[in-house]
Design an enzyme around this catalytic site. Structure first.
Site, short mmCIF file in Angstrom:
data_model
loop_
_atom_site.label_atom_id
_atom_site.label_comp_id
_atom_site.label_asym_id
_atom_site.label_seq_id
_atom_site.Cartn_x
_atom_site.Cartn_y
_atom_site.Cartn_z
N ASP A 295 -6.89 2.15 -6.76
CA ASP A 295 -6.49 1.85 -5.39
C ASP A 295 -7.23 2.82 -4.46
O ASP A 295 -7.88 3.77 -4.88
CB ASP A 295 -4.97 1.91 -5.22
C1 NOJ Z 1 -4.25 0.00 -0.60
C2 NOJ Z 1 -3.30 -1.04 -1.14
O1 NOJ Z 1 -2.35 -0.43 -1.97
C3 NOJ Z 1 -3.98 -2.16 -1.90
O2 NOJ Z 1 -3.03 -3.17 -2.14
C4 NOJ Z 1 -5.16 -2.70 -1.14
O3 NOJ Z 1 -5.75 -3.75 -1.86
C5 NOJ Z 1 -6.14 -1.56 -0.93
N1 NOJ Z 1 -5.50 -0.52 -0.11
C6 NOJ Z 1 -7.42 -2.03 -0.27
O4 NOJ Z 1 -7.22 -2.38 1.02
#
Ligand code: NOJ
Length: 744
Positions: A295
């Site tokens: 993430d």
């Molecule tokens: C953080 C989020 O937890 C995730 O769901 C998302 O895909 C990513 N950022 C990218 O934007």
């Protein structure tokens, strides 16, 4: 962006370029497998180029030009993630993406195309209900179609990869991200996870109208303490396997190309550094050969977790655990090559990751066709077909929770209707969290739709803000519709709450209106279940919609006027109070079940029962269940039992019922839940029509993580129930005659 490019149409230049991209292209692909091509390409790569493939950056900007040329970037998120869909984002411009792609395939040494990623969560330009609302349809077909529409629109503007579906099980409505998933139950979420993967990827993610999907956030992200986003998770291996992993397993079985590891820790080990999950379970047990991306910035956050000394150490831990792509922390970019040179990370580990990344690019057909036709999107974005699909899904997800005296649908008894409330005029707010490309002017407010489509002879007055104005209009009316609930910024990433009532001020408004004595109908628009206990006792009609997307206005109006018959069912338990959390239907009996003696599992003040159970939802018609039949009293280890019941529409309107099958394993080597959903079917019945609905149960449906740490069913007695929700229905019994091991 200044790339020093020519001024001719990029598409002309790019078309020429396709010949060179064909070096890894169609003709070769026809004769050799992807894996051979991957190995051939890998053999030509420098260590730095390999690390480049493992590096994802945010929005591509001038500073990235030289990096793309030198092969130091493998993929980009075409959006700033910082606000997780809570803020408008710059539009996706096909020509610009093509320009970046041209730079990668024409000007980098090996011409490896870039992967363009974006969070296309519940629609691209045509916005569908939030995933929780899609789950309320209990229709995998609608979920699949919604994902296919999102894929078609996003692929049309040059996106290859979406960070969806989110398949985290959520049993704590305080957690803002409950909005983004399919609810509390592993079987419902698994069905929706597989459907979404099929919708995004189709049979071939390389098709011009498909995307590569990414199941996230692996795993148990929804089980954070206190419902606080990113917080500590401490689930047992059993809860992990029984509750949190099945939806990921279903996504993998459906062929999902990629997974995202989650931010949090489980039992002291952050997922980003968790080789048990990322390598042991995912790759060794399940045989997943796609890529895993961290993430956002999660690799660097291993320092904050307190398991990495510095960014170099963080990169080492993440890559050794099995994270292939570092999303935006830069730790791999800065340290991975040196970690390999100093033998702190085996070169083979990096090679394995790069193989998975290149395989993904080959599977997406990027070597054959790296560019996007910049005309494609013009005819498909928010086209009539997509809007109709969004409307059908929004309608199917509306849940009728209460309808005393058949107040709804609104008809002849009402000639003067008032519609008011903080969300009556909402437009963009209907989209819900994680909407990057929705356009407010595409949306009609609920109040406007009600006004415009009211039956002849009914006068509708839409009243704005002030309580006094609403009350004075209400006094002159026959009935009042109040549209209340949550602004989308109250749910989603990093938007958890510690109260589950209506947002401040709205509860008072409802009570004031209820005190007038006019028949009151609440339309609740929200990103999570709310504990509307007072409202459920005092307001005669409640129509619930999780943020319904761009077509929420017409869908709600259709439900109020009976042009559609509400058929959504809750994908989550509705609690009575925040103090009951976590509350879910699939609980354990305990040694002292709530309904036994005085010293039992309950609250001395308040109830242990939910406000509305999982699977619940009313209709404008009524369904009766009868004639439960089991094909056999015993299931052999290689056999099956058919369980069937008759469902009859005994009302006077056509309607959809969601027939649900629950099982209870009465004695196990470990404690088993009091009920587990095993299957469900949504059927339409005309007035007076009855249908026999049959489910097939096999030993694999009875499997769980047993005491000895194996996955399988255990011999013994089971109760089985077919009914309209998690607590009602017709019950029977059968026996499984032999324990049986299963592949998880
Ligand atoms: C953080 C989020 O937890 C995730 O769901 C998302 O895909 C990513 N950022 C990218 O934007």
């Amino acid at each position: 962006m200044s790339l020093g490019t020519e001024t001719r149409s990029p598409w002309v230049r790019l078309s020429r370029r396709r010949d060179r991209a064909g070096e890894y292209g169609v003709s070769t692909m026809q004769t050799r497998s992807i894996n051979l091509r991957v190995d051939e390409l890998l053999a030509r790569m420098t260590l730095e180029e390999k690390v480049g493939q493992m590096t994802q950056v945010g929005v591509l900007q001038d500073e990235h030009v030289e990096m793309v040329r030198s092969g130091a970037i493998g993929s980009s998120i075409v959006a700033s993630s910082a606000w997780a869909g809570h803020e408008d984002q710059p539009d996706v411009v096909v020509d610009r993406l093509n320009e970046w792609q041209r730079l990668a395939v024409q000007e980098s040494r090996l011409g490896i195309p870039l992967l363009m990623a974006r969070d296309v969560i519940h629609g691209f330009r045509t916005i569908f209900p939030i995933p929780l609302g899609q789950a309320a349809t209990w229709s995998p077909e609608l979920v699949e179609r919604g994902a296919a529409v999102a894929a078609r629109e996003a692929a049309g503007v040059g996106i290859h990869w979406t960070f969806a579906p989110m398949v985290d099980i959520a049993r704590d409505p305080r957690w803002g991200r409950i909005a983004e998933g399919y609810g509390e139950d592993p079987v419902l979420a698994s069905a929706m996870a597989a459907a979404a993967v099929r919708g995004f990827q189709g049979g071939d993610p390389a098709a011009p109208d498909r995307l590569m999907a990414c199941a996230k956030h692996f795993a148990a992200y929804g089980a954070s303490e206190g419902g606080r986003d990113y917080d500590t998770v401490d689930v047992s291996e059993r809860t992990l396997r029984d509750v949190h992993l099945p939806s990921f397993r279903a996504a993998v079985r459906a062929g999902v190309g990629t997974l995202m590891s989650a931010f949090h820790e489980i039992g002291g080990v952050p997922v980003t550094a968790n080789s048990h999950l990322l390598t042991g379970i995912l790759r060794r047990e399940w045989g997943f050969d796609g890529l895993v991306i961290s993430d956002w910035n999660a690799v660097a956050e291993l320092i904050d977790h307190g398991v990495a000394r510095d960014r170099r150490d963080a990169a080492r831990l993440a890559v050794l655990a099995g994270v292939d792509v570092d999303m935006c922390s830069g730790c791999y970019r800065d340290h991975l090559a040196e970690l390999v040179r100093s033998n702190d990370v085996p070169a083979a580990t990096v090679d394995d990751s790069v193989r998975r990344i290149l395989r993904t690019k080959f599977r997406l057909g990027l070597f054959e066709q790296p560019f996007t036709d910049n005309h494609r999107s013009r005819t498909i974005l928010h086209c009539a077909e997509h809007v109709a699909a969004a409307r059908e899904t929004a309608a199917a997800g509306i849940v009728l929770l209460r309808n005393e005296g058949g107040l709804l649908p609104l008809g002849k008894r009402c000639s003067r209707l008032v519609i008011a409330g903080p969300l009556a005029q909402a437009r963009r707010e209907l989209f819900g969290t994680w909407t990057l490309n929705g356009v407010e002017s595409d949306v009609a407010a609920i109040a406007d739709c009600v006004r415009q489509t009211a039956p002849r002879g009914m006068t509708v007055t839409a009243v704005g803000g002030l309580v006094d104005e609403i009350c004075s209009a209400a006094r002159k009316s026959d009935m009042v519709v109040l549209v209340v609930g949550e602004h989308p910024n109250r749910s989603g990433e990093a938007h958890s709450v510690d109260q589950l009532g209506l947002p401040p001020g709205q509860g008072e408004l409802v009570r004031t209106l209820a005190a007038l004595g006019k028949p009151l109908i609440l339309v609740v628009v929200s990103g999570r279940p709310l504990a509307l206990t007072w409202e459920a006792e005092h307001v005669p009609a409640i129509l619930w919609t999780f943020h319904p997307g761009g077509e929420g206005g017409p869908a709600v109006a259709d439900a109020l006027f009976g042009r559609i018959n509400p058929s959504g069912r809750l994908p989550v338990t509705m609690p009575r109070s925040v103090g009951q959390i976590p509350l879910y239907y699939s609980r354990k009996n305990t040694g002292r079940p709530p309904a036994t003696c005085r010293f039992r599992s309950h609250y001395i003040e308040g109830s242990y029962r939910p406000l509305f159970p999982f699977g619940f939802g009313l209709s404008y018609t009524r369904f009766e269940y009868s004639d439960l039949e089991l094909s056999a009293a015993t299931m052999s280890a290689d056999g099956q039992v058919c369980v069937a019941a008759r469902v009859t529409n005994v009302g006077d309107r056509s309607g959809d019922e969601v027939v649900q099958l629950y099982v209870r394993d009465l004695v196990g080597s470990v404690t088993r839940p009091v009920a587990e959903l095993k299957s469900f079917r949504r059927i339409r019945l005309e007035p007076g029509e009855g249908r026999r609905v049959e489910f097939v149960l096999r030993p694999e449906h009875l499997a769980f993580w047993r005491l000895d740490g194996s996955w399988g069913a255990e011999a013994g007695e089971f109760t089985v129930r077919i009914g309209p929700n998690a607590v009602e229905g017709l019950e029977g019994r059968f026996t499984l005659d032999n324990a049986v091991a299963q592949a998880e």
